[in-house]
Write an enzyme that holds these catalytic residues in place. Structure first.
Site, PDB file in Angstrom:
ATOM      1  N   GLY A  96     -61.728  20.866  -8.091  1.00 37.51           N
ATOM      2  CA  GLY A  96     -60.417  20.561  -8.696  1.00 37.51           C
ATOM      3  C   GLY A  96     -60.093  21.534  -9.820  1.00 37.51           C
ATOM      4  O   GLY A  96     -59.405  21.192 -10.787  1.00 37.51           O
ATOM      5  N   GLY A 117     -56.491  22.376 -11.401  1.00 36.00           N
ATOM      6  CA  GLY A 117     -55.686  21.329 -12.032  1.00 36.00           C
ATOM      7  C   GLY A 117     -55.480  21.552 -13.517  1.00 36.00           C
ATOM      8  O   GLY A 117     -55.893  22.568 -14.074  1.00 36.00           O
ATOM      9  N   GLN A 118     -54.846  20.560 -14.149  1.00 35.08           N
ATOM     10  CA  GLN A 118     -54.528  20.671 -15.581  1.00 35.08           C
ATOM     11  C   GLN A 118     -55.799  20.905 -16.407  1.00 35.08           C
ATOM     12  O   GLN A 118     -55.834  21.799 -17.267  1.00 35.08           O
ATOM     13  CB  GLN A 118     -53.843  19.376 -16.070  1.00 35.08           C
ATOM     14  CG  GLN A 118     -53.410  19.462 -17.523  1.00 35.08           C
ATOM     15  CD  GLN A 118     -53.155  18.101 -18.174  1.00 35.08           C
ATOM     16  OE1 GLN A 118     -53.430  17.050 -17.605  1.00 35.08           O
ATOM     17  NE2 GLN A 118     -52.632  18.115 -19.379  1.00 35.08           N
ATOM     18  N   LYS A 150     -61.952   5.151  -9.951  1.00 33.34           N
ATOM     19  CA  LYS A 150     -62.707   5.693 -11.098  1.00 33.34           C
ATOM     20  C   LYS A 150     -63.694   4.663 -11.641  1.00 33.34           C
ATOM     21  O   LYS A 150     -64.802   5.012 -12.043  1.00 33.34           O
ATOM     22  CB  LYS A 150     -61.730   6.146 -12.192  1.00 33.34           C
ATOM     23  CG  LYS A 150     -60.960   7.415 -11.834  1.00 33.34           C
ATOM     24  CD  LYS A 150     -61.871   8.644 -11.881  1.00 33.34           C
ATOM     25  CE  LYS A 150     -61.102   9.910 -11.591  1.00 33.34           C
ATOM     26  NZ  LYS A 150     -61.899  11.118 -11.809  1.00 33.34           N
ATOM     27  N   TYR A 171     -56.134   4.639  -8.158  1.00 31.07           N
ATOM     28  CA  TYR A 171     -56.825   5.632  -8.997  1.00 31.07           C
ATOM     29  C   TYR A 171     -57.815   4.937  -9.937  1.00 31.07           C
ATOM     30  O   TYR A 171     -58.990   5.311 -10.010  1.00 31.07           O
ATOM     31  CB  TYR A 171     -55.761   6.392  -9.791  1.00 31.07           C
ATOM     32  CG  TYR A 171     -56.265   7.337 -10.851  1.00 31.07           C
ATOM     33  CD1 TYR A 171     -57.017   8.464 -10.533  1.00 31.07           C
ATOM     34  CD2 TYR A 171     -55.950   7.122 -12.203  1.00 31.07           C
ATOM     35  CE1 TYR A 171     -57.447   9.347 -11.525  1.00 31.07           C
ATOM     36  CE2 TYR A 171     -56.367   7.999 -13.197  1.00 31.07           C
ATOM     37  CZ  TYR A 171     -57.118   9.106 -12.857  1.00 31.07           C
ATOM     38  OH  TYR A 171     -57.540   9.980 -13.829  1.00 31.07           O
ATOM     39  N   ASP A 226     -60.951  24.512  -5.188  1.00 27.93           N
ATOM     40  CA  ASP A 226     -59.831  23.555  -5.110  1.00 27.93           C
ATOM     41  C   ASP A 226     -59.281  23.642  -3.692  1.00 27.93           C
ATOM     42  O   ASP A 226     -59.710  24.502  -2.900  1.00 27.93           O
ATOM     43  CB  ASP A 226     -58.739  23.935  -6.146  1.00 27.93           C
ATOM     44  CG  ASP A 226     -57.864  22.741  -6.540  1.00 27.93           C
ATOM     45  OD1 ASP A 226     -57.188  22.184  -5.656  1.00 27.93           O
ATOM     46  OD2 ASP A 226     -57.853  22.367  -7.721  1.00 27.93           O
ATOM     47  N   ILE A 227     -58.335  22.743  -3.360  1.00 28.49           N
ATOM     48  CA  ILE A 227     -57.645  22.887  -2.060  1.00 28.49           C
ATOM     49  C   ILE A 227     -56.352  23.686  -2.221  1.00 28.49           C
ATOM     50  O   ILE A 227     -55.681  23.979  -1.251  1.00 28.49           O
ATOM     51  CB  ILE A 227     -57.328  21.525  -1.392  1.00 28.49           C
ATOM     52  CG1 ILE A 227     -56.753  20.535  -2.403  1.00 28.49           C
ATOM     53  CG2 ILE A 227     -58.544  20.964  -0.680  1.00 28.49           C
ATOM     54  CD1 ILE A 227     -56.166  19.298  -1.770  1.00 28.49           C
ATOM     55  N   ASP A 280     -62.421  21.639   0.165  1.00 30.09           N
ATOM     56  CA  ASP A 280     -61.956  20.246   0.203  1.00 30.09           C
ATOM     57  C   ASP A 280     -63.150  19.348  -0.117  1.00 30.09           C
ATOM     58  O   ASP A 280     -64.200  19.461   0.527  1.00 30.09           O
ATOM     59  CB  ASP A 280     -61.396  19.928   1.604  1.00 30.09           C
ATOM     60  CG  ASP A 280     -60.732  18.556   1.645  1.00 30.09           C
ATOM     61  OD1 ASP A 280     -61.180  17.641   0.910  1.00 30.09           O
ATOM     62  OD2 ASP A 280     -59.763  18.409   2.416  1.00 30.09           O
ATOM     63  N   ILE A 281     -62.975  18.487  -1.072  1.00 30.30           N
ATOM     64  CA  ILE A 281     -64.077  17.639  -1.529  1.00 30.30           C
ATOM     65  C   ILE A 281     -64.559  16.692  -0.425  1.00 30.30           C
ATOM     66  O   ILE A 281     -65.666  16.156  -0.503  1.00 30.30           O
ATOM     67  CB  ILE A 281     -63.656  16.883  -2.820  1.00 30.30           C
ATOM     68  CG1 ILE A 281     -64.869  16.458  -3.613  1.00 30.30           C
ATOM     69  CG2 ILE A 281     -62.742  15.718  -2.540  1.00 30.30           C
ATOM     70  CD1 ILE A 281     -65.714  17.591  -4.078  1.00 30.30           C
TER      71      ILE A 281
HETATM   72  P1  NAD Z   1     -54.890  17.516 -11.619  1.00 30.14           P
HETATM   73  O1  NAD Z   1     -54.158  16.630 -10.679  1.00 30.14           O
HETATM   74  O2  NAD Z   1     -54.126  18.440 -12.464  1.00 30.14           O
HETATM   75  O3  NAD Z   1     -55.997  18.334 -10.839  1.00 30.14           O
HETATM   76  C1  NAD Z   1     -56.761  17.769  -9.815  1.00 30.14           C
HETATM   77  C2  NAD Z   1     -57.078  18.856  -8.827  1.00 30.14           C
HETATM   78  O4  NAD Z   1     -57.800  18.276  -7.749  1.00 30.14           O
HETATM   79  C3  NAD Z   1     -55.821  19.516  -8.229  1.00 30.14           C
HETATM   80  O5  NAD Z   1     -55.817  20.903  -8.487  1.00 30.14           O
HETATM   81  C4  NAD Z   1     -55.909  19.202  -6.752  1.00 30.14           C
HETATM   82  O6  NAD Z   1     -55.449  20.259  -5.911  1.00 30.14           O
HETATM   83  C5  NAD Z   1     -57.406  18.961  -6.576  1.00 30.14           C
HETATM   84  N1  NAD Z   1     -57.675  18.148  -5.394  1.00 30.14           N
HETATM   85  C6  NAD Z   1     -56.982  17.084  -4.915  1.00 30.14           C
HETATM   86  N2  NAD Z   1     -57.510  16.664  -3.760  1.00 30.14           N
HETATM   87  C7  NAD Z   1     -58.575  17.478  -3.498  1.00 30.14           C
HETATM   88  C8  NAD Z   1     -59.527  17.548  -2.450  1.00 30.14           C
HETATM   89  N3  NAD Z   1     -59.471  16.732  -1.387  1.00 30.14           N
HETATM   90  N4  NAD Z   1     -60.494  18.493  -2.539  1.00 30.14           N
HETATM   91  C9  NAD Z   1     -60.547  19.345  -3.564  1.00 30.14           C
HETATM   92  N5  NAD Z   1     -59.660  19.346  -4.577  1.00 30.14           N
HETATM   93  C10 NAD Z   1     -58.681  18.408  -4.545  1.00 30.14           C
HETATM   94  O7  NAD Z   1     -55.810  16.565 -12.523  1.00 30.14           O
HETATM   95  P2  NAD Z   1     -56.414  16.876 -13.964  1.00 30.14           P
HETATM   96  O8  NAD Z   1     -55.487  16.298 -14.950  1.00 30.14           O
HETATM   97  O9  NAD Z   1     -56.831  18.284 -14.090  1.00 30.14           O
HETATM   98  O10 NAD Z   1     -57.684  15.922 -13.917  1.00 30.14           O
HETATM   99  C11 NAD Z   1     -58.973  16.421 -13.627  1.00 30.14           C
HETATM  100  C12 NAD Z   1     -59.912  15.234 -13.646  1.00 30.14           C
HETATM  101  O11 NAD Z   1     -59.874  14.603 -14.930  1.00 30.14           O
HETATM  102  C13 NAD Z   1     -59.565  14.167 -12.622  1.00 30.14           C
HETATM  103  O12 NAD Z   1     -60.752  13.671 -12.058  1.00 30.14           O
HETATM  104  C14 NAD Z   1     -58.878  13.097 -13.430  1.00 30.14           C
HETATM  105  O13 NAD Z   1     -59.098  11.825 -12.907  1.00 30.14           O
HETATM  106  C15 NAD Z   1     -59.556  13.229 -14.778  1.00 30.14           C
HETATM  107  N6  NAD Z   1     -58.704  12.776 -15.877  1.00 30.14           N
HETATM  108  C16 NAD Z   1     -57.604  13.484 -16.240  1.00 30.14           C
HETATM  109  C17 NAD Z   1     -56.814  13.021 -17.283  1.00 30.14           C
HETATM  110  C18 NAD Z   1     -55.592  13.769 -17.752  1.00 30.14           C
HETATM  111  O14 NAD Z   1     -54.865  13.251 -18.618  1.00 30.14           O
HETATM  112  N7  NAD Z   1     -55.330  14.977 -17.248  1.00 30.14           N
HETATM  113  C19 NAD Z   1     -57.152  11.842 -17.953  1.00 30.14           C
HETATM  114  C20 NAD Z   1     -58.267  11.131 -17.515  1.00 30.14           C
HETATM  115  C21 NAD Z   1     -59.065  11.622 -16.488  1.00 30.14           C
HETATM  116  C1  AKB Z   2     -53.031   9.651 -15.552  1.00 25.65           C
HETATM  117  O1  AKB Z   2     -52.048   9.372 -16.264  1.00 25.65           O
HETATM  118  O2  AKB Z   2     -53.196   9.258 -14.396  1.00 25.65           O
HETATM  119  C2  AKB Z   2     -54.128  10.485 -16.171  1.00 25.65           C
HETATM  120  C3  AKB Z   2     -55.180   9.593 -16.715  1.00 25.65           C
HETATM  121  C4  AKB Z   2     -55.001   8.953 -18.014  1.00 25.65           C
HETATM  122  O3  AKB Z   2     -56.178   9.394 -16.062  1.00 25.65           O
HETATM  123  N1  AKB Z   2     -53.534  11.326 -17.175  1.00 25.65           N
END
Ligand code: NAD
Ligand code: AKB
Length: 315
Positions: free
Chosen positions: A7, A10-11, A142, A138, A33-34, A48-49
């Site tokens: 992943g 992602g952000q 988790k 979600y 990532d995908i 792909d995970i």
């Molecule tokens: P994001 O959605 O920006 O990134 C997630 C990435 O996972 C994406 O780039 C997507 O293409 C990839 N993905 C989706 N399906 C996939 C698959 N089948 N195989 C491989 N890759 C795949 O999310 P993020 O904000 O970067 O979050 C990263 C992690 O942190 C996540 O596990 C999320 O639950 C956790 N998280 C994020 C936040 C937040 O505020 N950003 C808060 C709590 C937890």
């Molecule tokens: C969401 O809003 O889904 C994420 C999180 C708090 O896990 N930013």
């Protein structure tokens, strides 16, 4: 020692990969990532995970010793396809944990979230252990993931570590379909248009954290001696708590003409089911966690960086 980040586009993955490469060297950190990033991110693999055999090959080929498993579908996007969300989020994690056992990996990082909270969870200063009955696919995935991490640690001695991130706010990457996304979008819209339409009500208080703090917390957790890690589900973690109205007031100190209106959508119910503030004293006690950014400091840093970005961005 090579590290795999899933992943990574992602952000959080974008920033985490950069941080890990600064510490360990570019070639040692394999981003995957995908979706391919639209900037130079080599070494990068399409992965792909859900493709367990391919992950196994990657671990063998690159001699992976640590995995930061970020791939997931977030709270709001997850509600469009709950079964897929469960599949990607939980089965993806189970593959990683089981491969960690097969290859005797050194460490695994799994990000959990405040989305494990539900209507029965105490709203204020949510303790480490409480009633968690999440309302989203979600959140369920988790919460189950946290328990599997605990199980793999107890049963197979896998050194898996986890944080319950609150909403993460950063200037260098965009959020990917969560409920806390408004707290990033608002900055971009404030600078580009001077106005933002918020999908949450003005008084929706949620726990949040600046990206710099989130990255430091991750680094510190992963560097801590194993004996100090007493929580093998996931640690509560927080930086600040605010409402959309309070964030808008803070932005107005930098952009006086900024306006906001509110059109709550389905994400309001998700936000209402989460806590407003978090007690992260266990993380502070066990490995010395201390946030550096509050609302004021985060807002001014976001605006400085984004104003520079939009000033230099080609039209
Ligand atoms: P994001 O959605 O920006 O990134 C997630 C990435 O996972 C994406 O780039 C997507 O293409 C990839 N993905 C989706 N399906 C996939 C698959 N089948 N195989 C491989 N890759 C795949 O999310 P993020 O904000 O970067 O979050 C990263 C992690 O942190 C996540 O596990 C999320 O639950 C956790 N998280 C994020 C936040 C937040 O505020 N950003 C808060 C709590 C937890
Ligand atoms: C969401 O809003 O889904 C994420 C999180 C708090 O896990 N930013």
């Amino acid at each position: 020692m090579a590290i795999l980040v899933t992943g990574a586009n992602g952000q959080i993955g974008t920033i985490l990969t950069r941080m890990l490469r600064q510490k360990h060297g570019r070639e040692e950190v394999i981003a995957s990532d995908i979706i391919r990033p639209n900037y130079d991110d080599d070494p990068f693999l399409m992965l792909d995970i859900l493709n367990v055999q391919r992950i196994r090959e990657v671990i063998e080929d690159f001699e992976i010793r640590e995995i930061y498993h970020l791939a997931a579908i977030l709270s709001a996007n997850g509600e469009w396809n709950p079964i897929k969300t469960w599949n990607v989020n939980l089965n993806g994690l189970l593959s990683i944990l089981d491969l960690a056992r097969e290859f005797e990996l050194d460490k695994v990082f799994f990000p959990s979230t405040i989305a494990i909270h539900g209507p029965t969870t105490p709203k204020k200063q949510t303790p480490q252990e409480a009633s968690f009955l999440p309302t989203t696919a979600y959140g369920m995935s988790k919460l189950a993931g946290e328990h599997w991490c605990h199980y793999y640690h107890q049963r197979f001695k896998i050194d898996v570590r986890s944080l319950r991130y609150p909403g993460i706010i950063g200037h260098d990457s965009l959020p990917g379909g969560g409920t806390t996304d408004y707290a990033v979008e608002i900055f971009h819209e404030a600078i580009k248009k001077g106005h933002y339409t918020c999908f949450l009500e003005p008084d929706t208080r949620l726990p949040m954290m600046y990206m710099d703090d989130a990255m430091r917390a991750t680094r510190e957790l992963m560097a801590a001696e194993a004996e100090k890690i007493h929580v093998r589900t996931a640690y509560n973690l927080t930086g600040m708590s605010f409402t959309p109205a309070e964030l808008a007031d803070e932005i107005r100190k930098h952009i006086p003409g900024f306006t906001i209106d509110y059109k709550p959508d389905f994400r309001q119910a998700i936000a209402n089911s989460w806590s407003q503030s978090i007690d992260d004293s266990k993380a502070r006690e066990d490995w010395g966690w201390q946030p550096a950014y509050d609302l004021e400091k985060m807002t001014s840093d976001m605006i400085v960086h984004l104003e520079k970005y939009y000033l230099n961005k080609p039209q």
